[in-house]
Design an enzyme around this catalytic site. Structure first.
Site, mmCIF file in Angstrom:
data_model
loop_
_atom_site.group_PDB
_atom_site.id
_atom_site.type_symbol
_atom_site.label_atom_id
_atom_site.label_comp_id
_atom_site.label_asym_id
_atom_site.label_seq_id
_atom_site.Cartn_x
_atom_site.Cartn_y
_atom_site.Cartn_z
ATOM 1 N N CYS A 110 0.813 -1.230 0.000
ATOM 2 C CA CYS A 110 0.000 0.000 0.000
ATOM 3 C C CYS A 110 0.843 1.276 0.000
ATOM 4 C CB CYS A 110 -0.928 0.007 1.207
ATOM 5 S SG CYS A 110 -2.005 -1.418 1.247
ATOM 6 N N HIS A 244 -3.154 7.215 2.511
ATOM 7 C CA HIS A 244 -3.626 5.926 2.010
ATOM 8 C C HIS A 244 -5.004 5.677 2.618
ATOM 9 C CE1 HIS A 244 -4.156 1.814 1.109
ATOM 10 N NE2 HIS A 244 -3.770 1.331 2.281
ATOM 11 N N ASN A 274 -10.452 0.339 0.020
ATOM 12 C CA ASN A 274 -8.987 0.389 0.083
ATOM 13 C C ASN A 274 -8.442 -0.208 -1.218
ATOM 14 O OD1 ASN A 274 -6.290 -0.274 0.503
ATOM 15 N ND2 ASN A 274 -6.587 -0.933 2.614
#
Ligand code: UT7
Length: 317
Positions: A110, A244, A274
């Site tokens: 990520c 993020h 996500n």
């Protein structure tokens, strides 16, 4: 010299999956997902591969930047869910754009989009490039266990891209790694060799949610604090923070701990979930296209995830 961001783009598959849709697959409900994670809908690929989504985001970013594909000197891509181990997603994007520049992927889960920026900055510093394309693209639907309610409600598919040109607007970054696979792991297909004695793992995302949550809040706060201190800035000097998009509660906790105005944090997890390495460039593209960003604004990017790895970067728009 470092770089300036010339343009942004994103792409999300058309198929919208609601929390109610997921409650038909696993024991969950809309209220729990909204409250505990902040996702309302996510986009899920039906036919598109990771690199096909990446190409669409790349084309949008090139158009937004007013840069032709043939002007590119380098393509860097971030993904944990590419369709093939080889060719890389960056190579597939290079092929689809019909260009011949260098292209490769970087794996930092990520946080990877910020690793791409740091890598690109080195090329600009050595004057090896004039135009660079960065793409974060993920088809996480292919590596999520759709029977595991603790992960399948969180993730989504999508891609984001930026085009970089020469400039001095990438000011600084911090990167931290605590290598290990106890907290987050995405096993590869283990193979079927008749000689293996160890069991081959299931190739789905494993995540200890609570440990990841703690790591996330802590790393956002320590990375941003370090970045601000290194550059003699305070939170008041920063116009936007693009984090993020992992869990809206992570962003809220971090904002509170940093005593930062929560309005400065860009949030779109409610609509996309996500999307791992794609989440920062997708959120940046939405911020850019909203017209809110002004030239000279100071923007911080902050990311964390598998590795474990975290990073934060400071950019002048
Ligand atoms: O991008 C990579 C980085 N990833 C992240 O940053 C994710 C970080 N972690 C998180 O976002 C959160 O930890 C989760 C969203 C994964 C889980 O939320 P939580 O508030 O930490 O839940 P929990 O794991 O503590 O579970 C609380 C309860 C449990 O039930 P009991 O044991 O209290 O009866 C879970 O079984 O919630 C239950 N639960 C669910 N209930 C309804 C877990 N998932 C679900 C679900 N629907 N989908």
């Amino acid at each position: 010299m470092s770089f300036t961001i010339l343009g942004t783009g994103m792409y999300a598959p058309e198929k919208i999956v609601t929390n109610d849709d997921l409650s038909k697959l696993v024991d969950t409900n809309d209220e729990w997902i909204r409250k505990r994670v902040g996702v309302v809908t996510r986009r899920v690929s039906v036919n598109e591969t990771t690199s096909e989504m990446g190409v669409k985001a790349a084309k949008a970013a090139l158009e937004n930047a007013g840069v032709l594909p043939e002007e590119l000197d380098l393509i860097l891509a971030a993904t944990v869910s590419g369709e093939d181990r080889s060719p890389s997603v960056a190579c597939m994007i290079q092929n689809a754009l019909g260009v011949s520049c260098a292209a490769y992927d970087i794996n930092a889960a990520c946080s990877a989009f910020l690793f791409l920026m740091e890598t690109a900055a080195g090329y600009f510093a050595r004057k090896k490039v004039k135009k660079v394309l960065l793409v974060g693209a993920e088809r996480l639907s292919g590596i999520v266990d759709w029977t595991d309610r603790s992960t399948c409600v969180i993730f989504g598919d999508g891609a984001g891209a930026v085009v970089l040109g020469e400039g001095d607007n990438y000011l600084d970054s911090v990167i931290h790694v605590q290598g290990g696979d106890e907290v987050i792991k995405i096993p590869s297909f283990g193979g079927t060799s008749p000689f293996y004695e160890r069991e081959t793992p299931v190739p789905y995302i494993f995540m200890n949610g609570q440990e990841t949550f703690r790591y996330a809040v802590n790393s956002i706060c320590t990375d941003i604090t370090e970045l601000l201190e290194n550059n003699h800035l305070s939170m008041d000097d920063i116009d936007y923070i693009v984090p993020h998009q992992a869990n809206v509660r992570i962003i809220d906790f971090a904002a509170k701990k940093l005593k930062a105005d929560p309005e400065k944090f860009v949030v779109n997890i409610d609509r996309y979930g996500n999307t791992s390495s794609a989440s920062i460039p997708m959120a940046l593209d939405e911020l850019h296209r909203s017209g809110k960003l002004k030239r000279g604004d100071k923007v911080i990017f902050t990311a964390f995830g598998g590795g474990l790895a975290s990073a934060a970067s400071l950019v002048i728009w």
